[in-house]
Design an enzyme around this catalytic site. Structure first.
Site, PDB file in Angstrom:
ATOM      1  N   TYR A  13       3.908  11.838 -11.115  1.00  0.00           N
ATOM      2  CA  TYR A  13       3.746  11.331  -9.738  1.00  0.00           C
ATOM      3  C   TYR A  13       3.086  12.395  -8.851  1.00  0.00           C
ATOM      4  O   TYR A  13       2.105  12.122  -8.145  1.00  0.00           O
ATOM      5  CB  TYR A  13       5.118  10.936  -9.175  1.00  0.00           C
ATOM      6  CG  TYR A  13       5.071  10.507  -7.731  1.00  0.00           C
ATOM      7  CD1 TYR A  13       4.459   9.305  -7.366  1.00  0.00           C
ATOM      8  CD2 TYR A  13       5.623  11.302  -6.720  1.00  0.00           C
ATOM      9  CE1 TYR A  13       4.404   8.901  -6.033  1.00  0.00           C
ATOM     10  CE2 TYR A  13       5.577  10.905  -5.389  1.00  0.00           C
ATOM     11  CZ  TYR A  13       4.958   9.705  -5.049  1.00  0.00           C
ATOM     12  OH  TYR A  13       4.901   9.314  -3.724  1.00  0.00           O
ATOM     13  N   SER A  49       1.395  12.189  -0.109  1.00  0.00           N
ATOM     14  CA  SER A  49       2.804  12.580  -0.007  1.00  0.00           C
ATOM     15  C   SER A  49       2.853  14.078   0.254  1.00  0.00           C
ATOM     16  O   SER A  49       1.906  14.800  -0.080  1.00  0.00           O
ATOM     17  CB  SER A  49       3.530  12.280  -1.322  1.00  0.00           C
ATOM     18  OG  SER A  49       4.802  12.899  -1.331  1.00  0.00           O
TER      19      SER A  49
HETATM   20  N1  LIG Z   1       9.149   6.360   0.109  1.00  0.00           N
HETATM   21  C1  LIG Z   1       8.813   7.627   0.115  1.00  0.00           C
HETATM   22  O1  LIG Z   1       9.684   8.520   0.258  1.00  0.00           O
HETATM   23  C2  LIG Z   1       7.365   8.041   0.024  1.00  0.00           C
HETATM   24  C3  LIG Z   1       7.044   9.375   0.342  1.00  0.00           C
HETATM   25  C4  LIG Z   1       5.718   9.794   0.258  1.00  0.00           C
HETATM   26  C5  LIG Z   1       4.747   8.898  -0.125  1.00  0.00           C
HETATM   27  N2  LIG Z   1       5.071   7.615  -0.432  1.00  0.00           N
HETATM   28  C6  LIG Z   1       3.983   6.724  -0.851  1.00  0.00           C
HETATM   29  O2  LIG Z   1       3.941   5.589  -0.009  1.00  0.00           O
HETATM   30  C7  LIG Z   1       3.318   4.511  -0.683  1.00  0.00           C
HETATM   31  C8  LIG Z   1       4.124   3.249  -0.457  1.00  0.00           C
HETATM   32  O3  LIG Z   1       5.408   3.398  -1.010  1.00  0.00           O
HETATM   33  P1  LIG Z   1       6.737   2.912  -0.256  1.00  0.00           P
HETATM   34  O4  LIG Z   1       7.565   4.106  -0.007  1.00  0.00           O
HETATM   35  O5  LIG Z   1       6.418   2.004   0.863  1.00  0.00           O
HETATM   36  O6  LIG Z   1       7.461   2.150  -1.468  1.00  0.00           O
HETATM   37  P2  LIG Z   1       7.643   0.604  -1.797  1.00  0.00           P
HETATM   38  O7  LIG Z   1       8.431  -0.056  -0.737  1.00  0.00           O
HETATM   39  O8  LIG Z   1       8.136   0.575  -3.204  1.00  0.00           O
HETATM   40  O9  LIG Z   1       6.153   0.025  -1.728  1.00  0.00           O
HETATM   41  C9  LIG Z   1       5.221   0.202  -2.750  1.00  0.00           C
HETATM   42  C10 LIG Z   1       4.188  -0.885  -2.626  1.00  0.00           C
HETATM   43  O10 LIG Z   1       3.175  -0.675  -3.627  1.00  0.00           O
HETATM   44  C11 LIG Z   1       2.995  -1.901  -4.294  1.00  0.00           C
HETATM   45  N3  LIG Z   1       2.429  -1.757  -5.627  1.00  0.00           N
HETATM   46  C12 LIG Z   1       2.865  -1.037  -6.684  1.00  0.00           C
HETATM   47  N4  LIG Z   1       2.053  -1.218  -7.736  1.00  0.00           N
HETATM   48  C13 LIG Z   1       1.083  -2.082  -7.336  1.00  0.00           C
HETATM   49  C14 LIG Z   1      -0.046  -2.677  -7.960  1.00  0.00           C
HETATM   50  N5  LIG Z   1      -0.348  -2.453  -9.239  1.00  0.00           N
HETATM   51  N6  LIG Z   1      -0.845  -3.503  -7.219  1.00  0.00           N
HETATM   52  C15 LIG Z   1      -0.562  -3.770  -5.937  1.00  0.00           C
HETATM   53  N7  LIG Z   1       0.518  -3.260  -5.292  1.00  0.00           N
HETATM   54  C16 LIG Z   1       1.311  -2.431  -5.997  1.00  0.00           C
HETATM   55  C17 LIG Z   1       4.375  -2.554  -4.323  1.00  0.00           C
HETATM   56  O11 LIG Z   1       4.244  -3.930  -4.636  1.00  0.00           O
HETATM   57  P3  LIG Z   1       5.377  -4.779  -5.418  1.00  0.00           P
HETATM   58  O12 LIG Z   1       6.317  -5.260  -4.346  1.00  0.00           O
HETATM   59  O13 LIG Z   1       4.617  -5.888  -6.056  1.00  0.00           O
HETATM   60  O14 LIG Z   1       6.039  -3.854  -6.397  1.00  0.00           O
HETATM   61  C18 LIG Z   1       4.773  -2.278  -2.880  1.00  0.00           C
HETATM   62  O15 LIG Z   1       4.166  -3.183  -2.013  1.00  0.00           O
HETATM   63  C19 LIG Z   1       3.198   4.934  -2.151  1.00  0.00           C
HETATM   64  O16 LIG Z   1       1.860   5.320  -2.421  1.00  0.00           O
HETATM   65  C20 LIG Z   1       4.129   6.146  -2.248  1.00  0.00           C
HETATM   66  O17 LIG Z   1       3.705   7.055  -3.228  1.00  0.00           O
HETATM   67  C21 LIG Z   1       6.358   7.164  -0.361  1.00  0.00           C
END
Ligand SMILES: NC(=O)c1ccc[n+]([C@@H]2O[C@H](COP(=O)([O-])OP(=O)(O)OC[C@H]3O[C@@H](n4cnc5c(N)ncnc54)[C@H](OP(=O)(O)O)[C@@H]3O)[C@@H](O)[C@H]2O)c1
Length: 276
Positions: free
Chosen positions: A151, A138
């Protein structure tokens, strides 16, 4: 030869879009998720587009689940060309408000799981003398902010790990990169964990202020398909760079950070966060 990819956290957001983008790019993609009933849409799109996506179970919090998923891939395909470590969630709250257990859980999911997955995958890639590992970090892995230190600390840790691995695994022909998105329109903000502990009203005030700001930014946030595209671009780069920043917000902050001293940047961010 068929190229094989594994993506973690493929049930939604960046992982969902990345699984699709990789399959469209010709990879046989193992889209892993802890609850495989969430894989229906991915499977339907794959069938309709005639692309190769196999939904498999992997809960990154469970070592046995990690091991058996990677074992299955190796038994079926005998190789692994690309790993995208994407699964994660956001623990919000100021440091004093977040319990040590909540800190540990945050590190277990966002950081230690990645160490474990790499420890399982690296022997396969070393033997092949090739492979790519993409860690989804991130922009906050490069700048501290108030209200979500747990985080942010996991994403700083991932920066360090990724840099170290570029040397360690680079010796074996394995390439590592970290993707640094800004605010992306996903479920991330709905799944955030907010601490129960309320040490001081000022902390709560700051966390709420930051959360409200983020929620407003999400409306104008970058689409997760753009993060997926940047992963595709990265893996096709002639020389894969240590990091790729995604989103105009992230680029703006990184440019400001590069142009300023640490103290100047801190003052600039304070004004951005708390305009008076
Ligand atoms: N959105 C943002 O603004 C942003 C910015 C920078 C970085 N990121 C990073 O991007 C990555 C993906 O996030 P996203 O934005 O796409 O959010 P998201 O839609 O909430 O996706 C998160 C994913 O991680 C999975 N997950 C969480 N805990 C898990 C576990 N114990 N085992 C397996 N899967 C698990 C969730 O599965 P479930 O459906 O089962 O919960 C979901 O598939 C993360 O690492 C986040 O830190 C996001």
């Amino acid at each position: 030869m068929e190229k094989i990819a594994l993506v973690t956290g493929s049930s939604s957001g960046i992982g969902f879009e990345t699984s699709l983008a990789l399959a469209r790019d010709g990879y046989y993609t193992f889209a892993s998720m802890r609850d495989i009933t969430k894989g229906t849409t991915l499977k339907e799109i794959a069938k309709k587009e005639d692309i190769s996506i196999e939904v498999i179970e992997m809960d990154v919090d469970k070592e046995e689940s990690i091991k058996s998923a990677i074992e299955k891939i190796f038994v079926d395909k005998k190789r692994l060309d690309l790993l995208v470590n994407n699964a994660g969630y956001g623990q919000f709250g100021c440091t004093e408000d977040v319990t040590i257990e909540e800190f540990r859980e945050q590190f277990d999911t966002n950081f230690f799981s990645i160490v474990k997955i790499i420890q399982e995958v690296a022997p396969i890639m070393r033997k092949q003398k090739s492979g790519i590992i993409v860690n989804v970090g991130s922009i906050v892995g490069r700048m501290g902010l108030p209200g979500s230190s747990a985080y942010i600390s996991t994403k700083f840790a991932l920066e360090g790990l990724s840099e170290c691995l570029r040397y360690e695994l680079g010796m074996f022909g394995i390439k590592i990169t970290i993707i640094e998105p800004g605010v992306i329109k996903t479920n991330f903000f709905d799944s955030m964990r907010i601490p129960h502990s309320k040490t001081d009203p000022k902390y709560q005030e700051i966390t709420e202020h930051i959360l409200n700001g983020l929620k407003m930014m999400v409306e104008m946030g970058t689409d997760p398909s753009q993060v997926a595209q940047s992963i595709i671009n990265a893996i096709h780069d002639k020389e894969i760079l240590p990091r790729y920043v995604v989103g105009s917000d992230a680029l703006m902050f990184i440019e400001a950070k590069k142009a300023k001293t640490d103290l100047e940047f801190e003052r600039y961010m304070s004004k951005e966060l708390f305009p008076s």
